[in-house]
Design an enzyme around this catalytic site. Sequence first.
Site: not given
Length: 585
Positions: A186, A202
């Site tokens: 990420e 997410k």
Amino acid sequence: MDEHETDVRLELDFPQDDGGRLRLYARRAAQRWVAHGSSEVRGVIDAAHAAACAGRWVAGFVAYEAASAFDPALRTQPAPAGLPLAAFFAYEAADIAGAPATQSGDFACGPWRANDDARAVREMVGTTREGIAAGAFYQVNLSTRLRADFSGDGAALHRALVQSQPHGYCLRIATPEFEILSVSPELFFDWRDDTLVSQPMKGTAARAADPDRDAAAREALARSGKDRAENVMIVDLIRNDLSRIARIGSVRTRELFAVQALPSVWQMTSTVACRTRDGVSLAQVFGALFPCGSVTGAPKISAMEAIAELESSPRGIYCGALGVIRPGGHATFNVPIRTVALDRRAGRAECGIGSGITIHSTDEGEHAEWLAKRRFLLRASADFALLETMRLSEGEIPLWPEHRARLRAAAEHFGFALREPALSQVRAALREAHARGEWRVRLLCTRDGTLRTESFPLERMPEQVTVVLAKAPVRSDEEFLFWKTTARGVYAAHEPPPGVFDTLLWNERSELTEFTRGNLVLEIDGRRLTPPRASGLLPGVQRAALLRAGEIVECVVHVDDLARATRLWFINSVRGWLPARMVVR
């Protein structure tokens, strides 16, 4: 604090916009800045950025508990002992290499234990959903810490982590006191000139070994209303954070709901960008964005308050920021998920895992997501092998399809490499080597997919074996009860006394579970019963065959039910049915 000439090793392997990789290696830092108090954090970041703008390479981190340095309203637990709130290390360009000179070394790590068991996860998720229903917040990212004993070479563990989770923002910072080993996929932010980009993750789905199931998992995630809602909440939060330092009208969502393939999970990712205002500093970028909304929830202040109340330990580097500042000031930081912190003095490793909780979350679903996210860690650090113990009779393995299916399921669960052609070759070799006679065969699979076998002549057994009841319970949520591996610590604690064949286990609810080397069948009121998997046991292949044939049925049985049992059997795929008799220790 400003110190010079310090032994801090750096290994960095970050993706770049052109599709290449930025790879750096250095053995010694020329300078370092460390913040132990929140009042020092901004100054450390600014000093590190200034050194990079002056021509040095700089790498470093900001711990999650540094949040109050940017906004006193952002609540956290006290920082973990032994780890600064922020630390940055500067390297001269002449000391930077493209790869380490040597790749030797080994390590020992494990087993990994979670701070919070399944019951604690249920309670955290339930409390969070109540808060959402009451309007306190929309989403909260909850997590736990996994811990294990560690010894040996941190660089070797880092290489194993990179192999298990390649292509991410991979970075190792090693000091004499601690090491940080990150393979995070990420991007927290990339800030070059006045362009600032963030890519929050997410939405997660576990990968499957079967291609059709894997494709279905990807498609389900892409269409999931829950995961899209979770993702867009965080995108909105980050857009709002960016607007605090952005030129008016420059905040843009470049991409929504992209599904990225990682080795153990599918991950939903979005991309948000802006142009920063003139005069913005790196400390101000952190002040606007830190911590990343993808690891807090929304709204950030109330979500972080819930995290501080519900989680059982501080996060440390997990969910903070870890990255590099290039000469000239170009800064790239990951969100340190899929990240291990080593405490060299205590001989301990720690890794955080978590997920975002929304009103639609279930405790079972969130716990399953945590286990899926843990696979990268088990794949890299496993000090165990997957195991199948089989009967080989006149060159044939009677329950081969069942053994193969269970081994594949275990490999998928733990993230081990397993290749079907290699399995077929092993079977053929066993048939050729032992075409006659009765044999007990152990088939082992290591984390890199290496297969080996051990064969032993099958010894005769008595017509009836003796067994004893365990003195203490096992935990029904102990993961290594459900999978056949060489990690037998939970069984080793219940070895039978001399002269006794095996030990009968029971759980914290006084439910009978299994023997340490086979499954249990009891005859009660004329029915042949076997405990269900939920009681905490290995689902044996012989047990599965008997269930399919209707010869036994699943039923919860308790220790007190032993007094009503008219017959007792030990069963497994090597021995079949063995009548058993309970004896007193």
